[in-house]
Write an enzyme that holds these catalytic residues in place. Structure first.
Site, PDB file in Angstrom:
ATOM      1  N   SER A  12       0.879  -1.172  -0.181  1.00  0.00           N
ATOM      2  CA  SER A  12      -0.079   0.088   0.040  1.00  0.00           C
ATOM      3  C   SER A  12       0.821   1.301  -0.030  1.00  0.00           C
ATOM      4  CB  SER A  12      -0.784  -0.088   1.267  1.00  0.00           C
ATOM      5  OG  SER A  12      -1.326   1.582   1.567  1.00  0.00           O
ATOM      6  N   HIS A  35      -1.285  -1.732  -4.155  1.00  0.00           N
ATOM      7  CA  HIS A  35      -2.716  -1.673  -3.426  1.00  0.00           C
ATOM      8  C   HIS A  35      -3.003  -0.078  -3.140  1.00  0.00           C
ATOM      9  CE1 HIS A  35      -5.817  -2.736  -0.419  1.00  0.00           C
ATOM     10  NE2 HIS A  35      -5.402  -1.423  -0.032  1.00  0.00           N
ATOM     11  N   ASP A  37      -4.930   3.016  -1.770  1.00  0.00           N
ATOM     12  CA  ASP A  37      -6.045   3.349  -0.798  1.00  0.00           C
ATOM     13  C   ASP A  37      -6.748   4.832  -1.163  1.00  0.00           C
ATOM     14  OD1 ASP A  37      -5.613   1.232   1.111  1.00  0.00           O
ATOM     15  OD2 ASP A  37      -3.892   1.830   1.504  1.00  0.00           O
ATOM     16  N   MET A  39      -9.250   7.542  -0.530  1.00  0.00           N
ATOM     17  CA  MET A  39     -10.401   7.852   0.547  1.00  0.00           C
ATOM     18  C   MET A  39     -10.792   9.459   0.483  1.00  0.00           C
ATOM     19  SD  MET A  39      -7.205   7.224   3.583  1.00  0.00           S
ATOM     20  CE  MET A  39      -6.807   5.554   3.966  1.00  0.00           C
ATOM     21  N   HIS A  68      -8.624   0.432  -3.617  1.00  0.00           N
ATOM     22  CA  HIS A  68      -9.241  -0.069  -2.323  1.00  0.00           C
ATOM     23  C   HIS A  68     -10.077   1.198  -2.142  1.00  0.00           C
ATOM     24  CE1 HIS A  68      -9.287  -0.976   2.194  1.00  0.00           C
ATOM     25  NE2 HIS A  68     -10.547  -0.725   1.850  1.00  0.00           N
ATOM     26  N   MET A  70     -12.390   3.596  -0.282  1.00  0.00           N
ATOM     27  CA  MET A  70     -12.683   3.736   1.148  1.00  0.00           C
ATOM     28  C   MET A  70     -13.630   5.185   0.915  1.00  0.00           C
ATOM     29  SD  MET A  70      -9.694   2.816   3.292  1.00  0.00           S
ATOM     30  CE  MET A  70      -8.578   2.829   1.967  1.00  0.00           C
ATOM     31  N   MET A 139     -10.521  -5.764   6.992  1.00  0.00           N
ATOM     32  CA  MET A 139      -9.853  -4.789   7.520  1.00  0.00           C
ATOM     33  C   MET A 139      -9.382  -5.320   8.776  1.00  0.00           C
ATOM     34  SD  MET A 139      -9.614  -2.397   5.149  1.00  0.00           S
ATOM     35  CE  MET A 139      -8.459  -1.505   6.630  1.00  0.00           C
ATOM     36  N   ASP A 177      -5.680  -6.277   5.714  1.00  0.00           N
ATOM     37  CA  ASP A 177      -5.275  -4.842   5.459  1.00  0.00           C
ATOM     38  C   ASP A 177      -5.133  -4.079   6.755  1.00  0.00           C
ATOM     39  OD1 ASP A 177      -4.692  -2.509   4.290  1.00  0.00           O
ATOM     40  OD2 ASP A 177      -6.288  -2.309   3.221  1.00  0.00           O
TER      41      ASP A 177
HETATM   42  C1  DX5 Z   1      -5.814   1.875   5.950  1.00  0.00           C
HETATM   43  C2  DX5 Z   1      -5.501   1.251   4.428  1.00  0.00           C
HETATM   44  C3  DX5 Z   1      -4.419   0.531   4.632  1.00  0.00           C
HETATM   45  C4  DX5 Z   1      -3.249   1.019   5.085  1.00  0.00           C
HETATM   46  C5  DX5 Z   1      -2.049  -0.307   5.626  1.00  0.00           C
HETATM   47  O1  DX5 Z   1      -7.232   2.400   6.063  1.00  0.00           O
HETATM   48  O2  DX5 Z   1      -6.730   0.560   3.930  1.00  0.00           O
HETATM   49  O3  DX5 Z   1      -3.921   0.003   3.320  1.00  0.00           O
HETATM   50  O4  DX5 Z   1      -2.196   1.735   4.342  1.00  0.00           O
HETATM   51  O5  DX5 Z   1      -1.060   0.521   6.216  1.00  0.00           O
HETATM   52  P1  DX5 Z   1      -0.150  -0.330   7.424  1.00  0.00           P
HETATM   53  O6  DX5 Z   1       0.498  -1.405   6.708  1.00  0.00           O
HETATM   54  O7  DX5 Z   1       0.751   0.882   7.791  1.00  0.00           O
HETATM   55  O8  DX5 Z   1      -1.324  -0.460   8.352  1.00  0.00           O
HETATM   56 ZN    ZN Z   2      -6.182  -0.618   1.857  1.00  0.00          ZN
END
Ligand code: DX5
Ligand code: ZN
Length: 227
Positions: A12, A35, A37, A39, A68, A70, A139, A177
């Site tokens: 990620s 990956h 993320d 948001m 992903h 969110m 998650m 994740d």
């Molecule tokens: C959290 C994300 C993850 C996150 C993982 O909301 O979906 O993908 O970046 O990061 P680490 O590995 O630092 O927990």
């Molecule tokens: Zn993620």
């Protein structure tokens, strides 16, 4: 016996060096997926980046990209990410009241469909769509930020999902994740996970990202040799 065809690893980039994203992505070329993320500041209390960044990075990586999402209204973004170069979209079950329709939309776009569940969301919310999914992302932290600590209660959910996938003979990976490092990866793989998303552990590690990725994938070999 649990049948697992190796562990896949998806870095990620949320905790990568945003001023040098191209070189960060080039460092993880030995991973299985990249990956992303995404948001929106509504579904989760943080903002990250969007399809323009995905498209710019895609020119510098041969990895398949997964988004992903969110975000609220995830249906607005499926085609946008496909056009930016993603091969898979993972949507949160909590972000829609029309999960079945959303999964069909992702598949119709030519991408693989995945569904993510927050830690407190029960597995039975995805029963109907499970046979259509290439990945279920559990998650292991509350989504929104990198660098958090894995919530141990999710391990039971991983075990339950693995049993279901085996019982139904499904071709679906179990992704985890959040808070994944060498120790927690060992625990989640033992519980049945076969897809590790990791941000901080890969990008903020003293060791070379390629070595960290190789070590995580090795956990799958250890597991298979004990069965
Ligand atoms: C959290 C994300 C993850 C996150 C993982 O909301 O979906 O993908 O970046 O990061 P680490 O590995 O630092 O927990
Ligand atoms: Zn993620």
């Amino acid at each position: 016996m649990i049948t697992i065809s190796g562990i896949q690893v998806a870095p990620s980039i949320l905790n990568a060096d945003f001023a040098n994203l191209r070189s960060e992505v080039e460092k993880v070329a030995s991973a299985d997926w990249l990956h992303l993320d995404i948001m929106d500041g509504h579904f989760v209390p943080n903002l990250s980046f969007g399809p323009a960044v995905a498209k710019a990075l895609k020119a510098h990586s041969r990895l398949p990209f997964e988004a992903h999402l969110m975000v609220d209204n995830p249906e607005f973004h499926i085609e946008t990410f496909r056009a930016a170069g993603t091969s898979r979209v993972i949507v949160h079950v909590e972000s829609t009241v029309h999960l079945h329709r959303l999964v069909q939309m992702i598949k119709a776009s030519g991408q693989e469909a995945g569904v993510a569940l927050n830690p407190a969301t029960p597995l039975n919310t995805i029963d109907l769509v499970l046979p259509e999914l290439k990945v279920v992302l559990l998650m292991t932290v509350n989504p929104g930020f990198g660098g958090q600590t894995l919530i141990p209660g999710v391990l039971a959910k991983i075990r339950e999902l693995r049993q279901k996938i085996v019982a139904d003979g499904l071709d679906c990976r179990i992704a985890v994740d959040g808070g994944i490092n060498r120790e927690t990866a060992t625990e989640v793989v033992a519980a049945g996970a076969d897809f590790l998303v990791a941000g901080t552990y890969i990008f903020k590690n003293r060791d070379d990202p390629a070595q960290v990725i190789a070590d995580l994938k090795q956990l799958g070999n250890a597991k298979m040799s004990t069965e």
